[in-house]
Scaffold this active site. Structure first.
Site, PDB file in Angstrom:
ATOM      1  N   THR A 191      81.493  58.503  54.116  1.00 43.98           N
ATOM      2  CA  THR A 191      81.560  57.346  53.221  1.00 43.98           C
ATOM      3  C   THR A 191      81.977  56.159  54.071  1.00 43.98           C
ATOM      4  O   THR A 191      82.692  56.328  55.064  1.00 43.98           O
ATOM      5  CB  THR A 191      82.599  57.545  52.109  1.00 43.98           C
ATOM      6  OG1 THR A 191      83.872  57.741  52.726  1.00 43.98           O
ATOM      7  CG2 THR A 191      82.268  58.744  51.243  1.00 43.98           C
ATOM      8  N   GLU A 336      78.149  60.155  48.276  1.00 42.81           N
ATOM      9  CA  GLU A 336      78.445  61.459  47.664  1.00 42.81           C
ATOM     10  C   GLU A 336      77.327  61.963  46.757  1.00 42.81           C
ATOM     11  O   GLU A 336      77.307  63.129  46.385  1.00 42.81           O
ATOM     12  CB  GLU A 336      79.727  61.348  46.814  1.00 42.81           C
ATOM     13  CG  GLU A 336      81.013  61.223  47.603  1.00 42.81           C
ATOM     14  CD  GLU A 336      81.369  59.789  47.956  1.00 42.81           C
ATOM     15  OE1 GLU A 336      80.464  58.931  48.039  1.00 42.81           O
ATOM     16  OE2 GLU A 336      82.558  59.518  48.163  1.00 42.81           O
ATOM     17  N   LYS A 441      93.736  43.866  35.194  1.00 43.92           N
ATOM     18  CA  LYS A 441      94.368  44.133  33.905  1.00 43.92           C
ATOM     19  C   LYS A 441      95.287  42.965  33.581  1.00 43.92           C
ATOM     20  O   LYS A 441      96.325  42.788  34.198  1.00 43.92           O
ATOM     21  CB  LYS A 441      95.142  45.446  33.959  1.00 43.92           C
ATOM     22  CG  LYS A 441      95.188  46.110  32.607  1.00 43.92           C
ATOM     23  CD  LYS A 441      95.412  47.591  32.701  1.00 43.92           C
ATOM     24  CE  LYS A 441      95.192  48.204  31.322  1.00 43.92           C
ATOM     25  NZ  LYS A 441      95.783  49.501  31.171  1.00 43.92           N
ATOM     26  N   TRP A 446      91.463  44.410  29.869  1.00 46.09           N
ATOM     27  CA  TRP A 446      90.697  44.484  31.113  1.00 46.09           C
ATOM     28  C   TRP A 446      89.726  43.323  31.236  1.00 46.09           C
ATOM     29  O   TRP A 446      89.036  42.972  30.288  1.00 46.09           O
ATOM     30  CB  TRP A 446      89.887  45.794  31.161  1.00 46.09           C
ATOM     31  CG  TRP A 446      90.743  46.986  31.388  1.00 46.09           C
ATOM     32  CD1 TRP A 446      92.096  47.045  31.296  1.00 46.09           C
ATOM     33  CD2 TRP A 446      90.296  48.303  31.735  1.00 46.09           C
ATOM     34  NE1 TRP A 446      92.531  48.311  31.561  1.00 46.09           N
ATOM     35  CE2 TRP A 446      91.455  49.101  31.832  1.00 46.09           C
ATOM     36  CE3 TRP A 446      89.054  48.873  31.976  1.00 46.09           C
ATOM     37  CZ2 TRP A 446      91.392  50.449  32.156  1.00 46.09           C
ATOM     38  CZ3 TRP A 446      88.986  50.209  32.303  1.00 46.09           C
ATOM     39  CH2 TRP A 446      90.145  50.995  32.397  1.00 46.09           C
TER      40      TRP A 446
END
Ligand code: ADP
Length: 551
Positions: A191, A336, A441, A446
């Protein structure tokens, strides 16, 4: 009852055999800058693949030893893609844009035994080698550097340097390809480490085969022998999204940009090679768009531009459609997930303005990939297009673990936790609002940084915009907008905020604004928000603070 069907293993070898014989007259074309492009048929590629496998065997590459590549997108990299897994070894694509010590860490972690390096990258690779002690053979592809001392510095005790072409010339033109277990390792990719240390994903022959078939489907990119695919996405970035292997299966031609990745060179190559499918991250197609607008270009051969890796701004998609008649294909995925996870085609029957909410979404879960959303406490949320949670996925080309790294926090009851936050609807469409680490937040609510960025980037004076959450005494966190203005444009925070206010609720409007020269990017061209947050914390960003919007 057992089936009566033959158990032919799904391997890279099988794809190689098929592509290099049935489609032996197809070509891989490699850009050579101002010189004529290099052309190689798939039949020639097949023979050179056998030679490469023989050469690697003569250097002692056996069983599942790892052979790294430190290369641009070109014909030789494709040979490595095919030869290394087919001989039973493991292809390990190294990211040339990471720092030398990070590449060294990755090569050591994977225990790379040999590495094939493009000659133009030798000065960079020379800096990697001191950190990569397991590497015993360095194989140099292409004309060596003018400075011989660079070559000398690569050899050392227990390590030798070879010319790729000399090795191939000395090896036989056939190779006794082994029978492989389709579940064995074919390739690995780390990654890119946007968050935390890089982790190794190991693809199997089977997962690679299935994923390549998938990429050819109409619900993905509909690849056929009539296509000529140009992966601008590097071959070290999640296997160039599977396009190189898919091309072999479908008999599509490949057009490789090598190191010539600037917009002018990309457009020229698309024109002269009549490319039908291009693939790259949003920053690539944004750069190409700017070039097309000023310098023009003939993209009439193009069928689509595949775009993923980070959210593709709506304004870019609409510009390609309106100005050049090109429908882009937005896709979501991860190293992934091989990487195809979801692909954004509007459902059949949807037309006109109604196509846009689908095209700008992260797309519909792609066949074989299952998805669900979970809350902070791990409970499964409804897929109703409203509930917001972390996306989890599973499937036959999704990783179920990392190489020599338990990382239990990345898995949940047999599902991979993507770290991406958003909604999922009944029809399988994903709409991401953030990466878990980027969620803002504010006062218990959110705010989606992706949505604010998407709207801001639609302003004609904004070239790029990244929104991060910063600490705030009153609300816990508030958004800060870091904006790169279009060259020569004059624009104020007040103007941008009122533009934003036309589309997003007032309480979400940022009061902190910073004009910057460039959004920091990761090694694969994504916004690197961690750097922006660090710069803000260190007081390095010049911030204009407006009065808070009324709640
Ligand atoms: P890294 O995780 O190191 O950035 P990857 O290239 O595997 O490396 O990145 C996968 C991540 O990229 C996804 O989890 C997601 O956050 C982001 N991503 C990929 N495609 C998209 C997309 N179309 N829209 C938004 N984010 C995307």
């Amino acid at each position: 009852m057992d089936s009566t069907i033959m158990d032919s293993p799904l391997t890279v070898t099988a794809m190689m055999r098929y592509g290099t014989t049935i489609f032996g007259d197809r070509e891989v074309v490699t850009c050579a800058g101002d010189a004529p492009s290099r052309r190689r048929t798939y039949a020639a590629l097949g023979e050179r693949t056998a030679r490469l496998a023989g050469a690697l065997r003569s250097l002692g590459v056996d069983a599942d030893q790892r052979v790294g590549t430190f290369m641009w997108n070109n014909a030789e990299h494709l040979e490595a893609y095919v030869a290394i897994p087919s001989m039973g070894a493991v292809l390990h694509t190294l990211n040339i844009r990471l720092s030398a010590d990070q590449v060294g860490y990755i090569a050591t972690h994977a225990e790379d035994y040999a590495v094939i390096v493009d000659a133009s990258l030798l000065p960079l690779f020379a800096k990697v080698l001191p950190h990569a002690q397991t590497v015993k053979h360095v194989i140099v592809s292409g004309a060596g550097p003018a400075d011989e001392s660079v070559l000398d510095s690569l050899a050392g005790p227990g390590r030798s340097v070879h010319s790729y072409e000399d090795l191939l010339a000395a090896a036989p033109g056939t190779f006794d390809w082994p029978e492989l277990d389709e579940r064995s390792a074919a390739a690995m990719c780390y990654t890119s480490g946007t968050t935390g240390l890089p982790k190794g994903v190991v693809y199997s022959h089977r997962s690679t085969y299935l994923h390549s078939l998938g990429a050819c489907l109409g619900n993905a990119f509909g690849i056929t022998e009539r296509d000529r695919i140009m992966p601008v996405v590097p071959q070290f970035h999640a296997n160039a999204w599977g396009l190189a292997y898919a091309a072999l299966l479908a008999g599509a031609g490949l057009v490789m940009p090598d190191r010539f990745m600037v917009p002018a060179a990309i457009v020229k190559l698309m024109e002269t090679e009549k490319v039908t499918i291009g693939a790259g991250v949003p920053t690539i197609w944004q750069g190409v768009l700017a070039h097309l607008r000023t310098a023009g270009g003939d993209l009439s051969s193009l069928r689509t531009l595949v775009c993923g890796g980070s959210a593709l701004p709506e304004v870019v998609q609409r510009a390609y459609a309106d100005e050049f008649g090109i429908v882009m294909t937005h896709a979501w995925g991860m190293t992934e997930t091989s990487p195809l996870g979801s692909i954004a085609h509007e459902p059949a029957g949807v037309t006109g303005e109604a196509v846009w909410p689908y095209r700008v979404s992260q797309g519909r879960l792609f066949c074989t990939v299952e998805g669900r959303l979970t809350s902070d406490s791990g409970e499964v949320l409804p897929s109703d297009g409203k509930a917001v949670g972390e996306l989890e996925v599973r499937g036959p080309w999704v990783t179920g673990s990392y190489y020599l790294d338990d990382a239990p926090e990345k898995f949940h009851d047999g599902w991979l936790r993507t770290g991406d936050v958003g909604t999922l609807d009944e029809a399988g469409f994903i709409r991401l609002t953030d990466r878990a680490k980027d969620v803002i937040k504010s006062g218990g609510e959110w705010i989606s940084s992706m949505e604010l960025e998407n709207v801001l980037m639609a302003h004609p004076s904004v070239a790029e915009a990244a929104v991060i959450g910063v600490p705030d005494e009153q609300w816990g966190e508030r958004p800060l907008a870091a904006v790169v203005p279009v060259a020569g444009a004059v624009v104020t925070p007040e103007e941008l905020r009122s533009f934003l206010g036309e589309q997003v609720p007032r309480w979400q409007l940022p009061e902190r604004w910073s004009f910057i020269d460039e959004v920091p990017k990761t090694s694969v061209g994504k916004f690197k928000k961690t750097t922006l947050r660090e710069q803000y914390a260190a007081g390095e960003l010049q911030v204009t603070r407006l009065e808070p919007p009324p709640r």
